[in-house]
Structures are given as structure tokens and as C-alpha cells.
Design a protein around this motif. Structure first.
Motif, PDB file in Angstrom:
ATOM      1  N   ASN A   1       0.836  -1.199   0.000  1.00 50.59           N
ATOM      2  CA  ASN A   1       0.000   0.000   0.000  1.00 50.59           C
ATOM      3  C   ASN A   1       0.877   1.258   0.000  1.00 50.59           C
TER       4      ASN A   1
ATOM      5  N   THR B   1       1.595   3.504   2.235  1.00 52.92           N
ATOM      6  CA  THR B   1       2.506   3.638   3.371  1.00 52.92           C
ATOM      7  C   THR B   1       3.749   2.776   3.158  1.00 52.92           C
ATOM      8  N   GLN B   2       3.517   1.573   2.647  1.00 57.70           N
ATOM      9  CA  GLN B   2       4.644   0.666   2.432  1.00 57.70           C
ATOM     10  C   GLN B   2       5.567   1.158   1.315  1.00 57.70           C
TER      11      GLN B   2
HETATM   12  C1  LIG Z   1      -0.606  -0.334   4.926  1.00 50.11           C
HETATM   13  O1  LIG Z   1      -0.450  -1.613   5.493  1.00 50.11           O
HETATM   14  C2  LIG Z   1       0.139  -1.550   6.795  1.00 50.11           C
HETATM   15  C3  LIG Z   1       0.432  -3.006   7.239  1.00 50.11           C
HETATM   16  O2  LIG Z   1      -0.710  -3.788   7.101  1.00 50.11           O
HETATM   17  C4  LIG Z   1      -0.822  -0.835   7.748  1.00 50.11           C
HETATM   18  O3  LIG Z   1      -0.248  -0.749   9.020  1.00 50.11           O
HETATM   19  C5  LIG Z   1      -1.056   0.576   7.183  1.00 50.11           C
HETATM   20  O4  LIG Z   1      -2.006   1.244   7.970  1.00 50.11           O
HETATM   21  C6  LIG Z   1      -1.557   0.504   5.772  1.00 50.11           C
HETATM   22  N1  LIG Z   1      -1.593   1.839   5.227  1.00 50.11           N
HETATM   23  C7  LIG Z   1      -2.586   2.249   4.442  1.00 50.11           C
HETATM   24  C8  LIG Z   1      -2.489   3.661   3.924  1.00 50.11           C
HETATM   25  O5  LIG Z   1      -3.513   1.525   4.164  1.00 50.11           O
END
Ligand SMILES: *[C@@H]1O[C@H](CO)[C@@H](O)[C@H](O)[C@H]1NC(C)=O
Ligand SMILES: *[C@@H]1O[C@H](CO)[C@@H](O)[C@H](O)[C@H]1NC(C)=O
Ligand SMILES: *[C@@H]1O[C@H](CO)[C@@H](O)[C@H](O)[C@H]1NC(C)=O
Ligand SMILES: *[C@@H]1O[C@H](CO)[C@@H](O)[C@H](O)[C@H]1NC(C)=O
Ligand SMILES: *[C@@H]1O[C@H](CO)[C@@H](O)[C@H](O)[C@H]1NC(C)=O
Length: 542
Positions: free
Chosen positions: A229, A231-232
Motif C-alpha cells: 500500500n 505507506t509501504q
Molecule cells: C498499509 O499496510 C500496513 C500493514 O498492514 C498498515 O499498518 C497501514 O495502515 C496501511 N496503510 C494504508 C495507507 O492503508
């Protein structure tokens, strides 16, 4: 010189340009007054209005290119006084796969004194909609090359008839698909333009669509174990900058000066017994590795170079890595390639890549990847190419690959290419401002209305090269604070022309003097093991 009346112009226009031309309207517009655009444009996602910056006579025309092919074009003639026109034409582009007259740039370049020519590439439509290509090969041929040529010869004739004087020099300005259109003109119509600006070129169009459609297969859809995603991807981005920014280019500024030098170790991204947050599964780490690979055919020949490090987060934001089909690739495989509106782009594979290549001639060569520029060179034409090194939609490595292909095809060294083709690599620049995303680099140099406040202007650079023989060794770019000219200059850089690398010399990194141009001695190395990998094992190009 007395200027002919604009309103009376249409009645007197006649054409001998090899196409059937129908003048629609000749209308004077005053500087600063907004005008609504024609409905065929405004109703399909093109601009709904424009505001000329100088007084112009706007001529609209229909041009028949075949039994069913029709081009809509416009010519804007600066007409405030006898010296309003600078004696030249400048033709504007279509970005994405749109069929929109580029009104912002028409206003921009008439403001510089050019008579501006624009066209709809043979169809009306917005940038990411290529559904018009279904069952309509004549429209594809127009979009590939014919519409532009028809609009240019017609536009030059309008200019001649209005001012009673032929244009002395003819220029072209385009970005993305518009960059490819510029290269296409040099390849197919070497006397249409004396000078061409080809930015962030989306040429090698078929392979670009192969490459674009593959990302969904690499990332999987949202929620797939392979998927990352937003964030990753930011986590990936931070790791890439930690390894490849200051460590390689000497300046910690969030700009990878030359990302082709980055050898990213993705193992640092993996979760383990001690690191359990802000980390990736091994499956996701593999996705990261795959996203930065080249695309090859079944024989191991290179179809398209890799996405460059530094472009990943914007690639997510602009839909390459966000788990859905890429719009243009989907429409192209459904329309131009398969004539099947239900074709599933998620299944595109090697047989579709080969089919697309085999149809390039039928389509009028939208690949625009021919590297024999002899006719253009012999006509004394000049091309300035530029490409953002953080481009998330069209790998800038492909512009470098085209440069190498020109060198190989024409048998020339870089100093022999310099007289007619110069390619500037612009660090930290994204893709033509698509999605409002321009990048962290010094990306403004007058390449569009949006970038017109920059002190250096690429159009002036090109005019000086063509008309005065002043060849541009570097392309000065400006970064304004928050991309807002009123807030002043944050930094500037003189982007070097390939095969020179813009290299920090220890001075003030925010000033052009802080950087030098160093020759990349192995710039022609492009086969197995090369960084970037840009050609087949035997040194040829697909
Ligand atoms: C992306 O995935 C991570 C791990 O599952 C999670 O902590 C994070 O909130 C997610 N970020 C988004 C923008 O969805
Ligand atoms: C495109 O729009 C223009 C401007 O409204 C119009 O004249 C032309 O007929 C349209 N072309 C097509 C193919 O619909
Ligand atoms: C002629 O018109 C241009 C705008 O097209 C303007 O910039 C220029 O000042 C005008 N020159 C004279 C002599 O009025
Ligand atoms: C798609 O359909 C059009 C119209 O029938 C035809 O001219 C064209 O050749 C077809 N394209 C392909 C790839 O079959
Ligand atoms: C876990 O990953 C981090 C970051 O790559 C690394 O520094 C650390 O040595 C790893 N720990 C183990 C137990 O493998």
C-alpha cells in the motif's frame, strides 16, 4: 505591414496542401478575455475555456485526412500590431492519448509572439481515454502521425495567407505522448519543423503499454499478498533514499541525481524477529525487486527498460502500482490491438506483446522508435529532448535508450550527435506535471505555460540554437519554493546533456555552480549486466 482583418480571413482562405481543408471560423479575441471552447472539445474533458495573453485571430479548421479521418485544428495569429508576430510558428502537442487542442500552451506561445498551431490528433477525447481506437484504424493512423502533419502544413498556409509572408522558422513543443509526437515528426516528416522539443517522450509506445500493463501482474490487486500500500511504498522510498541519495550524488536533498547508479539492497525492507513494523514480507520484498526490472520477450530481447529508483511512490499515486488496470494500456489492447471491448488487460502476455509489434505498421507506427534521423539532420533540424529522472509513468531510461539507438543506427559518437540532437536528463522531475505531481527537482525551464516563470526558457534555447547556432550545453532548471514563483527561487541546476552526468563539485548545491558535467565514459554499454540495461545481448534494439 497592415494586418488583414481577422473576421474577413475565412472567406479568402484557400489551400493547396494535399488535404481537403474547411475553414470553420475566424474570430478575433482580445488579450485577457476568457473564451469558451468549441463543444467537441469542452464536452469530452478537454479545456472548457481559454484566455489569450495577447490579441489573437483564432482560426478553426476541419481537415480531411482520409475517407473517414477528420482533424480539427486551430491556428492562433497574434494580431495586435505589425510587430506582434515574431515571424515563426510553434506547434503544440497532445498529452496522454488526448484529442485536445492544447489551449494553455497555445496561449503561452502566442504570448511569446509565435503563431500557434494546434490539433485534436484526429479525435476528440481526454488524456486517459483511448476507447476511440476500437474498430477505427483511420483514427489510429491520424493520432500516430497524419493529423499532426496535416495540421502543420495547413497551419503554415494560414499563417502565410494572413500575414502575407511565410513563417521563417517552425518549431514544436511537446511532452509525454506529445514528446513522442515530436520524435515522430522528425522521423516521418523531417521538413515540418526546424526545431523540436521532445519532453518525457512516450515513444516505443507498444512496449510502453506492455510494460504499463505488467505492473498489475507484479503487484496484484489491492489486498493480494504481493501488494504494497501507499505507506509501504513510502517505507521503500525512505530505504532507497537512505542508500542512494547522498551516498551516491553527495547531496542529501531527496533527489537521486542519477538513479541508474543506484544498486538498491532491498533485503533491509524485510521483517524479521527484531524488526516487525514498517517492514515487508518476503513476498512483498520480491514485488519491490520485480517492479524495478526490465521487460523482455521470450527470446530474452529487451522490450522496455526498468522503472527508475526514486519514482516508486509517485508511480503508486499515479496508478501504476496501485492494483488496478492502467487505463491507456487497457484501452490500447482492447482497441488498437484486439478490437475487443471486453479484452481483459490483466491477462496481457507475450503473445499480445508480439501481436502489438506486428500491428505497428497497420497503425501508422505509433512506436515512433525509428532511429534513422538522417533526413532531419540533413535538413539542419535540431531536437532538444529532456526527461525527468523520477518519471513514474514513462521510464526516462527509454529516452537514453533512444539516444543510444540513434548513435548505433546512424553510426555516430556523442560529439557527432551533438549538432542535431541533445538529450537532457532532469534529476528529480516527474512526468510533465501529470496529476499535479512535478517532483523535487529543478523542473521548470519554460517547457509549458505552467513552467513559464523560470528564468531559463527552453523555447528560447532552441530558437537560439536553430537560428544563431548557439547550441545548449546544459538546460538550466529552476525550483521555486513550493513550486510557487511568487515565493522565490529555492534552487537552480544546469542539467547536463547526455552522455554527461550532472555531478556535485563540492560548491553550493543550490546554485548551478555547485555542479559540473562529467562524461560518462561507458555510456554506450547497454547489454547484459549494464546499468541501465538498454539493449539486447548483441547490442541491437527491439
Ligand atoms: C498499509 O499496510 C500496513 C500493514 O498492514 C498498515 O499498518 C497501514 O495502515 C496501511 N496503510 C494504508 C495507507 O492503508
Ligand atoms: C471535434 O470537436 C470539434 C470542435 O467542436 C468539432 O468541430 C469536430 O467536428 C469534432 N470532431 C469529431 C470527430 O467529432
Ligand atoms: C504589439 O503587440 C504586442 C502584443 O502582441 C505588444 O507586446 C507590443 O508592445 C506591441 N507593440 C507596439 C509597438 O505597440
Ligand atoms: C480493427 O477494426 C478496424 C475496422 O474494422 C479495422 O480496420 C482494423 O484493421 C482492425 N484492427 C485489427 C488489429 O484487427
Ligand atoms: C532485521 O533486519 C534489520 C534491518 O535490515 C537488520 O538490521 C537486523 O540485523 C535484522 N535482524 C535479524 C535478527 O536478522
Amino acid at each position: 505591414m497592415a494586418l488583414a482583418s481577422c473576421a474577413a480571413l475565412c472567406a479568402s482562405l484557400s489551400f493547396n496542401v494535399g488535404f481537403q481543408v474547411t475553414p470553420y471560423s475566424c474570430t478575433p479575441h482580445a488579450a485577457g478575455v476568457a473564451v469558451s471552447t468549441a463543444s467537441g472539445q469542452s464536452s469530452v474533458g478537454c479545456a472548457t475555456s481559454f484566455t489569450p495573453t495577447v490579441d489573437v485571430c483564432q482560426v478553426t479548421l476541419g481537415i480531411k485526412t482520409s475517407g473517414t479521418g477528420n482533424v480539427y485544428s486551430e491556428v492562433w495569429l497574434p494580431n495586435n500590431n505589425a510587430s506582434s508576430w515574431n515571424g515563426r510558428t510553434l506547434t503544440t502537442d497532445n498529452g496522454g492519448v488526448n484529442g485536445c487542442v492544447h489551449y494553455v500552451d497555445m496561449a503561452y506561445v502566442t504570448g511569446l509572439g509565435f503563431a500557434a498551431i494546434g490539433d485534436n490528433a484526429g479525435h476528440n477525447g481526454s488524456s486517459f481515454d483511448m476507447t476511440w481506437s476500437l474498430n477505427n484504424n483511420e483514427a489510429i493512423i491520424d493520432w500516430s502521425h497524419r493529423a499532426r502533419h496535416a495540421a502543420v502544413v495547413t497551419g503554415k498556409s494560414v499563417v502565410n495567407q494572413f500575414y502575407k509572408k511565410a513563417s521563417a522558422y517552425n518549431y514544436y513543443l511537446g511532452c509525454s505522448a506529445g514528446g513522442a509526437q515530436g520524435l515522430q515528426s522528425a522521423q516521418k516528416y523531417p521538413s515540418d519543423f526546424n526545431g523540436i522539443i521532445a519532453g518525457s517522450s512516450a515513444n516505443d509506445f507498444n512496449h510502453l503499454q506492455d510494460w504499463s500493463s505488467r505492473f498489475l501482474q507484479l503487484t496484484g490487486p489491492v489486498g493480494d499478498p504481493k501488494f504494497l500500500n501507499a505507506t509501504q511504498w513510502l517505507t521503500v522510498q525512505a530505504a532507497i533514499f537512505a542508500q542512494c541519495d547522498k551516498a551516491i550524488d553527495g547531496v542529501d536533498d531527496g533527489i537521486l541525481e542519477d538513479p541508474t547508479q543506484c544498486r538498491f539492497d532491498s533485503s533491509v525492507l524485510a521483517c524479521n524477529a527484531t524488526v516487525t513494523t514498517n517492514c515487508l514480507t518476503s513476498t512483498q520484498v520480491n514485488t519491490v525487486n520485480e517492479v524495478f526490472t526490465e521487460l523482455y520477450d521470450t527470446q530474452g530481447r529487451l522490450l522496455y527498460p526498468s522503472l527508475l529508483y526514486g519514482a516508486q511512490y509517485d508511480a503508486f499515486r499515479l496508478g501504476q502500482l496501485s492494483g488496478g488496470p492502467q487505463g491507456i494500456a487497457q484501452d490500447w489492447f482492447r482497441g488498437g490491438i484486439h478490437n475487443d471491448s471486453s479484452f481483459n488487460v490483466a491477462n496481457v502476455g507475450q503473445s499480445d506483446y508480439a501481436l502489438a509489434d506486428s500491428l505497428d505498421n497497420l497503425h501508422g507506427n505509433p512506436s515512433a522508435f525509428s532511429a534513422d534521423l538522417n533526413a532531419f539532420k540533413n535538413a539542419n533540424g535540431k531536437i532538444m529532448m529532456y526527461h525527468g529522472m523520477a518519471d513514474p509513468l514513462v521510464s526516462s531510461s527509454n529516452s537514453q535508450r533512444y539516444y543510444l539507438k540513434v548513435a548505433k543506427t546512424m553510426g555516430l559518437t556523442n560529439t557527432q550527435i551533438d549538432p542535431f540532437l541533445r538529450y537532457f536528463r532532469v534529476a528529480g522531475m516527474a512526468h510533465c506535471g501529470v496529476g499535479g505531481i512535478s517532483g523535487a527537482g529543478a523542473w521548470m525551464f519554460g517547457q509549458s505555460g505552467v513552467a513559464s516563470s523560470a528564468p531559463n526558457n527552453i523555447i528560447t534555447n532552441l530558437v537560439n540554437w536553430v537560428e544563431k547556432g548557439q547550441a545548449p550545453d546544459t538546460l538550466q532548471g529552476t525550483k521555486f519554493w513550493y513550486d510557487t514563483p511568487a515565493l522565490g527561487i529555492q534552487f537552480q541546476k544546469n542539467h547536463c546533456r547526455f552522455p554527461y552526468r550532472t555531478t556535485y563539485n563540492g560548491g553550493d548545491s543550490t546554485k548551478p555552480s555547485g555542479w559540473s558535467c562529467n562524461l560518462i565514459s561507458d555510456w554506450q554499454t547497454c547489454a547484459v549486466g549494464a546499468h541501465p540495461r538498454l539493449c539486447n545481448a548483441d547490442g541491437t534494439f527491439q
